[in-house]
Scaffold this motif. Structure first.
Motif, mmCIF file in Angstrom:
data_model
loop_
_atom_site.group_PDB
_atom_site.id
_atom_site.type_symbol
_atom_site.label_atom_id
_atom_site.label_comp_id
_atom_site.label_asym_id
_atom_site.label_seq_id
_atom_site.Cartn_x
_atom_site.Cartn_y
_atom_site.Cartn_z
ATOM 1 N N CYS A 1 15.226 7.433 3.109
ATOM 2 C CA CYS A 1 15.953 6.310 2.234
ATOM 3 C C CYS A 1 15.095 5.190 2.183
ATOM 4 C CB CYS A 1 17.292 6.193 2.388
ATOM 5 S SG CYS A 1 18.231 7.747 2.375
ATOM 6 N N ALA A 2 14.671 4.815 3.194
ATOM 7 C CA ALA A 2 14.156 3.239 3.381
ATOM 8 C C ALA A 2 12.662 3.308 2.854
ATOM 9 C CB ALA A 2 14.339 2.701 4.842
ATOM 10 N N VAL A 3 12.160 4.277 2.286
ATOM 11 C CA VAL A 3 10.817 4.320 1.692
ATOM 12 C C VAL A 3 10.547 3.123 0.805
ATOM 13 C CG1 VAL A 3 11.275 6.089 0.017
ATOM 14 C CG2 VAL A 3 8.929 5.667 1.044
ATOM 15 N N LEU A 4 11.486 2.715 0.328
ATOM 16 C CA LEU A 4 11.377 1.703 -0.967
ATOM 17 C C LEU A 4 11.565 0.183 -0.331
ATOM 18 C CD1 LEU A 4 12.714 3.514 -4.094
ATOM 19 C CD2 LEU A 4 10.342 3.178 -3.506
ATOM 20 N N CYS B 1 17.514 -8.847 -5.461
ATOM 21 C CA CYS B 1 17.750 -7.697 -6.268
ATOM 22 C C CYS B 1 18.723 -6.704 -5.589
ATOM 23 C CB CYS B 1 16.347 -6.869 -6.521
ATOM 24 S SG CYS B 1 15.664 -6.391 -5.085
ATOM 25 N N PRO B 2 19.298 -5.862 -6.567
ATOM 26 C CA PRO B 2 20.215 -4.821 -5.969
ATOM 27 C C PRO B 2 19.561 -3.865 -5.439
ATOM 28 C CG PRO B 2 20.051 -4.514 -8.423
ATOM 29 C CD PRO B 2 19.159 -5.864 -8.091
ATOM 30 N N THR B 3 20.077 -3.238 -4.234
ATOM 31 C CA THR B 3 19.215 -1.829 -3.664
ATOM 32 C C THR B 3 19.487 -0.652 -4.235
ATOM 33 O OG1 THR B 3 20.681 -1.508 -1.922
ATOM 34 C CG2 THR B 3 19.524 -3.579 -1.504
ATOM 35 N N HIS B 4 18.952 0.280 -4.012
ATOM 36 C CA HIS B 4 19.276 1.816 -4.287
ATOM 37 C C HIS B 4 19.992 2.400 -3.493
ATOM 38 C CE1 HIS B 4 16.107 2.675 -1.329
ATOM 39 N NE2 HIS B 4 16.331 3.822 -1.388
ATOM 40 N N VAL C 1 0.723 -1.051 0.090
ATOM 41 C CA VAL C 1 0.011 -0.016 -0.169
ATOM 42 C C VAL C 1 0.945 1.354 0.004
ATOM 43 C CG1 VAL C 1 -1.779 1.433 1.381
ATOM 44 C CG2 VAL C 1 -1.794 -1.104 1.045
ATOM 45 N N ARG C 2 0.723 1.913 -1.001
ATOM 46 C CA ARG C 2 1.908 3.079 -1.142
ATOM 47 C C ARG C 2 1.150 4.441 -1.973
ATOM 48 N NH1 ARG C 2 5.416 1.011 -6.156
ATOM 49 N NH2 ARG C 2 6.398 2.842 -5.818
ATOM 50 N N SER C 3 1.842 5.515 -1.515
ATOM 51 C CA SER C 3 1.272 6.432 -2.285
ATOM 52 C C SER C 3 2.685 7.260 -3.085
ATOM 53 C CB SER C 3 0.742 7.632 -1.365
ATOM 54 O OG SER C 3 1.658 8.100 -0.494
ATOM 55 N N LEU C 4 3.707 6.756 -3.208
ATOM 56 C CA LEU C 4 4.948 7.330 -3.890
ATOM 57 C C LEU C 4 5.088 6.718 -5.130
ATOM 58 C CD1 LEU C 4 7.701 8.953 -3.316
ATOM 59 C CD2 LEU C 4 8.450 6.976 -2.615
ATOM 60 N N TRP C 5 5.047 7.424 -5.842
ATOM 61 C CA TRP C 5 5.300 7.098 -7.616
ATOM 62 C C TRP C 5 6.417 7.832 -8.076
ATOM 63 C CZ3 TRP C 5 2.515 2.785 -8.775
ATOM 64 C CH2 TRP C 5 1.262 2.587 -7.574
#
Lengths: 361, 244
Positions: free
Chosen positions: B52-55, B14-17, A202-206
């Motif tokens: 940074c860890a948002v992904l 997978c590689p990270t950013h 669940v996300r809002s970042l694109w």
């Protein structure tokens, strides 16, 4: 039961799994009621440390597929706008009740309709909409709760119920009944633990180029469906009316009294009452403006919904505003007086054919 | 041939950013290993922070949500209260937890929410370009403390874990570090313990603070960054169990 308690019980009947809230007048009866009733039903009640936290608790519960709601009043709703924007971006269902009080700032604790812009324009940052109800009686407030939860789930968006201090405090006889739910899509997007399936996010970042634009268009298409399918609007004596008074919520009840009195005095008056403020009954009002007539918009504010009425009418008819902000409540007499000023007295003959009614304001 | 070390399944292949020498990759792995060892992938929900860890959901193969800056403990509250059988954790940086989200973490701990918080302290705002964080050390140069952090204008480094350890609702608080393999193993043990407490239904919040390198915004090589944690950061943020 006052309106605040009635809407709380209606939310329980509508299957609200969790309530999160922070005290603020004039809606304090809701968290008090929920703190007693939700545990009785084996459901969740949490008094949060702020409205920011409350809306994010709603976000969390909703992300797991539960029906969640929060309630507050104007200043608290301002704090929730961050969360409402994230709910919109993440396409999570939520029900938010705003028992409006006077503003800006701390304002006062008297009833007001000053949050119309905030509610109907999205309120927070970014390109989004919320469905907004403007009920005008405790019964309607109760009835719209079940619909609010259904619409939130169906369209995966926030539904705002825009009440005010009068509705919240008012006691009226009501019928509370469990309504059958709409046929709703499965919540296969919900975070339930990725047992035996791929992860849900669940996300809002694109971030990638074009990704957010695509997401915005997806949201837009959804909002257009809402506009097409979910407008609710009431009309009274519109067909032969020389003057149509447009109002919502508690103001509409006062308008109803004024229009009835005007009719008794031989003035061809009618009213239009948007029940959904977004989607706005643009078509209904535009159609009504095809005839030669004046529109009077009455609000408990300095004039907010009047802009939507003007947009709907698009210059086809004159639009006049009368409002009382900051806790002022217009009386039947005040509105009747405006109606009289804007219409041609019955005992005066018009010389010119198709003469326009005189505008004295 | 015998396999003695491999990727744990919950960590995606997978590689990270992340930048070279960043600690997030290690911290992610420790969480993934914990989830796999406890066998809780199917009932775990993670909360990614703004930063940074948002992904993080690109690397952790579990149900995850991304929420507003500072609000993960409130979101976790909403999740856990409605799903007491699920394992809920938030992964938060020092901007998220120690600056904008101070109210949320204090009150989640104060209510004794049964959630687990992994708090990554790298003494700087990473994603926005290396600005001062509440945990920035005195004299540390950042994008917004060009003369080094001064007590007169920027105050002292904020020791959030010590604050939280005072609250009865926080049942386990430990500060760890990723600056060498010994401490990585200690961090793993702490993270696992924090999750185990939640799995066992212990009444309260468990938090592990992890001192983690940000070589790019510390303007150091990855090796120097590890040394800086040991020599400088641990002086202000002493390692060890603060509670529980």
């Amino acid at each position: 039961m006052c309106g605040n308690e009635a809407l709380a019980e209606a939310a329980i009947l509508a299957g609200c799994d969790a309530y999160f809230g922070y005290p603020i007048t004039p809606q304090n009866e809701i968290p008090a009621y929920m703190s007693r009733r939700m545990p009785e039903e084996g459901r969740v009640f949490v008094q949060s440390e702020s409205e920011l936290a409350a809306i994010n608790m709603v976000f969390g519960a909703s992300a797991t597929g539960k029906r969640a709601m929060t309630t507050s009043s104007s200043p608290g709703i301002s704090l929730m706008q961050e969360g409402i924007s994230y709910l919109a971006g993440a396409e999570l269902p939520a029900v938010v009740v705003n028992v409006m009080r006077g503003g800006p700032g701390l304002g006062n604790i008297a009833p007001s309709q000053g949050d119309y812009f905030q509610a109907t324009r999205g309120g927070g940052h970014g390109d989004y909409r919320t469905i907004v109800f403007g009920p005008s009686s405790v019964q309607e407030l109760v009835d719209c709760m079940a619909l609010a939860f259904d619409l939130a789930d169906e369209y995966r968006m926030t539904v705002v119920v825009l009440a005010d201090g009068i509705l919240g405090q008012m006691m009226e006889p009501i019928v509370l009944e469990k309504k059958p739910r709409r046929e709703l899509p499965p919540k296969d997007w919900a975070l339930t633990g990725a047992k035996g399936r791929e992860q849900n996010i669940v996300r809002s970042l694109w971030l990638p180029e074009g990704a957010l634009e695509k997401h915005n268009y997806k949201l837009k298409a959804k909002y257009e469906q809402v506009q097409k399918n979910e407008v609710i609007c009431e009309q009274y004596e519109v067909d032969d009316a020389e003057i149509i008074v447009v109002a919502y919520g508690v103001a509409a009840r006062i308008v109803r009294g004024a229009v009835t009195r005007a009719r008794e005095e031989g003035i061809k008056a009618g009213w239009i009452r948007p029940v959904t403020l977004w989607p706005f009954p643009t078509e209904q009002i535009s159609k009504a403006a095809d005839e030669l007539r004046i529109f009077l918009v009455v609000e408990m504010s300095c004039g907010q919904m009047v802009e939507d009425v003007k947009l709907a009418i698009a210059g086809k008819a004159p639009v006049v505003f009368y409002g009382r902000p900051g806790g002022g409540v217009p009386t039947v007499d005040e509105i009747l007086e405006r109606i009289k000023q804007l219409t041609i007295p019955r005992n005066v003959k018009c010389k010119a054919k198709n003469a326009k009614p005189k505008l004295k304001i | 041939m015998k396999t003695v070390f491999m990727r744990t399944p919950t960590l995606k292949d997978c590689p990270t950013h992340y930048c070279p020498g960043c600690g997030h990759g290690i911290a992610h792995r420790l969480i993934a290993e914990t989830i796999d060892e406890l066998g809780i992938r199917g009932r775990t929900i993670g909360i990614a922070p703004v930063g940074c860890a948002v992904l993080a959901y690109n690397y952790l193969d579990i149900d995850m949500v991304e929420v507003a800056h500072g609000r993960p403990p409130a979101v976790a509250t909403g999740m856990k209260r409605t799903n007491p059988d699920k394992i809920i954790f938030s992964y938060q940086g020092d901007g998220d937890l120690a600056a904008i989200g101070t109210a949320e973490i204090i009150h989640a701990a104060h209510r004794g929410e049964q959630i687990t918080v992994i708090f990554i302290n790298n003494a700087v705002f990473g994603m926005t370009g290396g600005q001062m964080a509440p945990t920035t050390l005195l004299e540390q140069v950042t994008a917004t403390t060009p003369r080094g952090r001064q007590t007169t204008s920027e105050g002292y480094p904020l020791q959030v874990s010590e604050l939280l350890a005072l609250l009865p609702g926080a049942i386990y608080v430990e500060r760890c570090s990723l600056h060498n393999p010994t401490h990585v193993r200690k961090a793993k043990k702490a993270i696992k313990h924090a999750f185990e407490l939640q799995v066992s239904g212990a009444q309260g919040l468990s938090l592990v603070e992890v001192l983690s390198p940000c070589p790019v915004y510390w303007r150091m090589t990855p090796v120097k960054a590890m040394e800086w944690i040991e020599k400088e950061m641990t002086k202000v943020f002493p390692l060890g169990r603060l509670k529980g």
